[in-house]
Design an enzyme around this catalytic site. Structure first.
Site, PDB file in Angstrom:
ATOM      1  N   ARG A 197      -0.966  -1.562  -6.039  1.00 37.68           N
ATOM      2  CA  ARG A 197      -1.574  -1.327  -4.714  1.00 37.68           C
ATOM      3  C   ARG A 197      -2.678  -2.353  -4.562  1.00 37.68           C
ATOM      4  O   ARG A 197      -3.635  -2.377  -5.356  1.00 37.68           O
ATOM      5  CB  ARG A 197      -2.112   0.093  -4.617  1.00 37.68           C
ATOM      6  CG  ARG A 197      -3.005   0.299  -3.416  1.00 37.68           C
ATOM      7  CD  ARG A 197      -3.308   1.745  -3.144  1.00 37.68           C
ATOM      8  NE  ARG A 197      -2.139   2.416  -2.609  1.00 37.68           N
ATOM      9  CZ  ARG A 197      -2.176   3.606  -2.013  1.00 37.68           C
ATOM     10  NH1 ARG A 197      -3.314   4.255  -1.875  1.00 37.68           N
ATOM     11  NH2 ARG A 197      -1.069   4.158  -1.546  1.00 37.68           N
ATOM     12  N   HIS A 250       4.078  -0.540   3.240  1.00 34.68           N
ATOM     13  CA  HIS A 250       3.989   0.629   2.353  1.00 34.68           C
ATOM     14  C   HIS A 250       5.414   1.174   2.148  1.00 34.68           C
ATOM     15  O   HIS A 250       5.755   2.264   2.614  1.00 34.68           O
ATOM     16  CB  HIS A 250       3.059   1.673   2.976  1.00 34.68           C
ATOM     17  CG  HIS A 250       2.567   2.724   2.023  1.00 34.68           C
ATOM     18  ND1 HIS A 250       2.915   2.744   0.677  1.00 34.68           N
ATOM     19  CD2 HIS A 250       1.753   3.810   2.222  1.00 34.68           C
ATOM     20  CE1 HIS A 250       2.334   3.789   0.105  1.00 34.68           C
ATOM     21  NE2 HIS A 250       1.636   4.443   1.003  1.00 34.68           N
ATOM     22  N   GLN A 275       6.279   4.817   0.798  1.00 28.52           N
ATOM     23  CA  GLN A 275       6.021   5.911   1.731  1.00 28.52           C
ATOM     24  C   GLN A 275       7.176   6.060   2.720  1.00 28.52           C
ATOM     25  O   GLN A 275       7.613   7.180   3.007  1.00 28.52           O
ATOM     26  CB  GLN A 275       4.708   5.667   2.489  1.00 28.52           C
ATOM     27  CG  GLN A 275       4.322   6.804   3.405  1.00 28.52           C
ATOM     28  CD  GLN A 275       3.959   8.076   2.641  1.00 28.52           C
ATOM     29  OE1 GLN A 275       3.108   8.047   1.767  1.00 28.52           O
ATOM     30  NE2 GLN A 275       4.609   9.186   2.969  1.00 28.52           N
ATOM     31  N   ASP A 292      -0.917   7.484  11.767  1.00 21.89           N
ATOM     32  CA  ASP A 292      -1.697   7.174  10.568  1.00 21.89           C
ATOM     33  C   ASP A 292      -3.139   6.957  11.017  1.00 21.89           C
ATOM     34  O   ASP A 292      -3.423   6.860  12.222  1.00 21.89           O
ATOM     35  CB  ASP A 292      -1.104   5.916   9.906  1.00 21.89           C
ATOM     36  CG  ASP A 292      -1.652   5.622   8.515  1.00 21.89           C
ATOM     37  OD1 ASP A 292      -2.399   6.468   7.962  1.00 21.89           O
ATOM     38  OD2 ASP A 292      -1.349   4.539   7.981  1.00 21.89           O
ATOM     39  N   CYS A 302       1.499   9.945   6.645  1.00 18.56           N
ATOM     40  CA  CYS A 302       1.542   9.591   5.217  1.00 18.56           C
ATOM     41  C   CYS A 302       0.393  10.230   4.439  1.00 18.56           C
ATOM     42  O   CYS A 302       0.476  10.386   3.227  1.00 18.56           O
ATOM     43  CB  CYS A 302       1.545   8.078   5.035  1.00 18.56           C
ATOM     44  SG  CYS A 302       0.056   7.254   5.601  1.00 18.56           S
ATOM     45  N   ARG A 331       7.370  11.888  -2.219  1.00 25.13           N
ATOM     46  CA  ARG A 331       6.978  10.641  -2.894  1.00 25.13           C
ATOM     47  C   ARG A 331       7.399  10.714  -4.359  1.00 25.13           C
ATOM     48  O   ARG A 331       7.908   9.751  -4.933  1.00 25.13           O
ATOM     49  CB  ARG A 331       5.452  10.424  -2.795  1.00 25.13           C
ATOM     50  CG  ARG A 331       4.938  10.084  -1.405  1.00 25.13           C
ATOM     51  CD  ARG A 331       5.329   8.673  -0.987  1.00 25.13           C
ATOM     52  NE  ARG A 331       4.848   7.657  -1.904  1.00 25.13           N
ATOM     53  CZ  ARG A 331       3.627   7.110  -1.890  1.00 25.13           C
ATOM     54  NH1 ARG A 331       2.766   7.467  -0.962  1.00 25.13           N
ATOM     55  NH2 ARG A 331       3.281   6.178  -2.770  1.00 25.13           N
TER      56      ARG A 331
HETATM   57  N1  NVA Z   1      -2.460   2.793   6.460  1.00 23.15           N
HETATM   58  C1  NVA Z   1      -3.199   3.484   5.437  1.00 23.15           C
HETATM   59  C2  NVA Z   1      -2.276   4.259   4.547  1.00 23.15           C
HETATM   60  C3  NVA Z   1      -2.930   4.996   3.435  1.00 23.15           C
HETATM   61  C4  NVA Z   1      -1.955   5.690   2.536  1.00 23.15           C
HETATM   62  C5  NVA Z   1      -4.004   2.477   4.629  1.00 23.15           C
HETATM   63  O1  NVA Z   1      -3.480   1.394   4.343  1.00 23.15           O
HETATM   64  O2  NVA Z   1      -5.161   2.760   4.308  1.00 23.15           O
HETATM   65  N1   CP Z   2       0.137   8.200   1.399  1.00 20.67           N
HETATM   66  C1   CP Z   2      -0.431   7.584   0.339  1.00 20.67           C
HETATM   67  O1   CP Z   2      -0.002   6.518  -0.110  1.00 20.67           O
HETATM   68  O2   CP Z   2      -1.479   8.277  -0.197  1.00 20.67           O
HETATM   69  P1   CP Z   2      -2.548   7.787  -1.295  1.00 20.67           P
HETATM   70  O3   CP Z   2      -3.389   6.735  -0.635  1.00 20.67           O
HETATM   71  O4   CP Z   2      -3.316   9.010  -1.632  1.00 20.67           O
HETATM   72  O5   CP Z   2      -1.794   7.217  -2.464  1.00 20.67           O
END
Ligand code: NVA
Ligand code: CP
Length: 301
Positions: free
Chosen positions: A102, A129, A132, A215, A255, A283
């Site tokens: 990540r 992502h 997800q 989101d 998500c 997930r």
């Molecule tokens: N769009 C959000 C998703 C978090 C799981 C982010 O990137 O922060």
């Molecule tokens: N939806 C998701 O990826 O959650 P986290 O940021 O908690 O991993």
């Protein structure tokens, strides 16, 4: 060797395989039937951003499959002191069997993969992502059957989730309606554009949709824009009226984590059309199928 860096890295046929494996692995998990094809395999997880679901689902998942995991985050590793991502990739992939990352820019994960000896999974970047969306489509199929030909309404920020939905729209042949404010409009790629329709009005995007999803207004890495985004996205909130306009069979997904009262009301998130908790649980199951596929290929037992 395959990586899963973007949703489009897999074919529809590979996704169909993953969904069938997900169904089987979920059944085994729910019925306490041990299935440990990854004994002695090690997953490394690299986190340059926060996580709850991704961390727990990958860690629990590899453990349930018989393997183990190690977590590296920026602050506690040499990444935080500027060690090049290429060097990190060359070193840790001599020691582990699979990596989930990540991070911020998609280019970082691509540079990591280019120097990796093992499969690499995108656990979220600024742009995509894919894990997800894998869970989201599986969840839709579980509740409603096939997603081909359906209409998905994306309300709000045209972020990493939205861009991944667009890749999935092309692969699964569904329609993606995207409602976002001026200055934050989605720009689909050439291949995705025929499957995407852009709206100003979220009500119009949601009307008649099979799935409404949204989101946070400010994704990780964009915190400096938070004040401007709070103003720009006011009104881009999924409400009960919007879910009614979509129709009684429409599902709601997010998500998570969610900001109740910003992109979605408390009533919708906790309401009868919301499947967010199944979505989060899935997930675990889809990623187990993904790790099995990346490490062992197509298993049919
Ligand atoms: N769009 C959000 C998703 C978090 C799981 C982010 O990137 O922060
Ligand atoms: N939806 C998701 O990826 O959650 P986290 O940021 O908690 O991993």
């Amino acid at each position: 060797m395959k990586h899963f860096l973007r949703f489009q890295d897999f074919s529809r046929e590979e996704f169909e395989h993953l969904f069938e494996r997900t169904r089987i692995l979920k059944y085994r998990f729910k019925n306490y039937i041990p299935y440990q094809p990854l004994v002695d395999r090690m997953l490394a997880m690299v986190f340059e951003k926060s996580s709850t679901r991704t961390r727990v689902s990958f860690e629990a998942g590899i453990h349930q499959l018989g393997g183990s995991s190690i977590v590296l985050n920026t602050a506690e590793s040499q990444l935080g002191r500027g060690e090049p991502i290429e060097d990190v990739a060359r070193i840790i992939t001599r020691m582990v069997d699979i990596v989930m990352i990540r991070t911020f820019d998609q280019a970082i994960i691509e540079r990591f993969a280019a120097n990796s000896r093992v499969p690499v999974i995108n656990g979220l970047t600024n742009q995509y992502h894919p894990c997800q969306i894998l869970a989201d489509i599986y969840t839709y199929i579980e509740h409603r059957g096939g997603i081909a030909g359906k209409t998905i309404a994306w309300i709000g920020d045209a972020n990493n989730m939205c861009a991944t939905w667009a890749e999935a729209a092309r692969i699964f042949a569904f329609k993606l309606n995207v409602a976002s404010p001026q200055g934050y409009k989605f720009v689909p790629g050439e291949k995705e554009a025929p499957h995407v329709a852009l709206f100003d009005d979220p009500m119009q995007a949601a009307a008649g949709a099979d799935l409404v999803t949204t989101d946070v207004w400010t994704s990780m890495g964009y915190e400096a824009e938070n004040a401007a985004r709070l103003k720009a996205f006011a009104g881009y909130i999924v409400t009960e009226a919007m879910m009614k306009a979509a129709g009684k069979d429409a599902l709601f997904m997010h998500c998570l984590p969610a900001h109740r009262g910003e992109e979605v009301t408390h009533e919708v998130l906790e309401g009868p059309q919301s499947v967010v908790w199944d979505e989060a649980e899935n997930r675990l199951h889809v990623q187990k199928a993904l790790m099995e596929y990346l490490l062992l290929g197509k298993i049919n037992s």
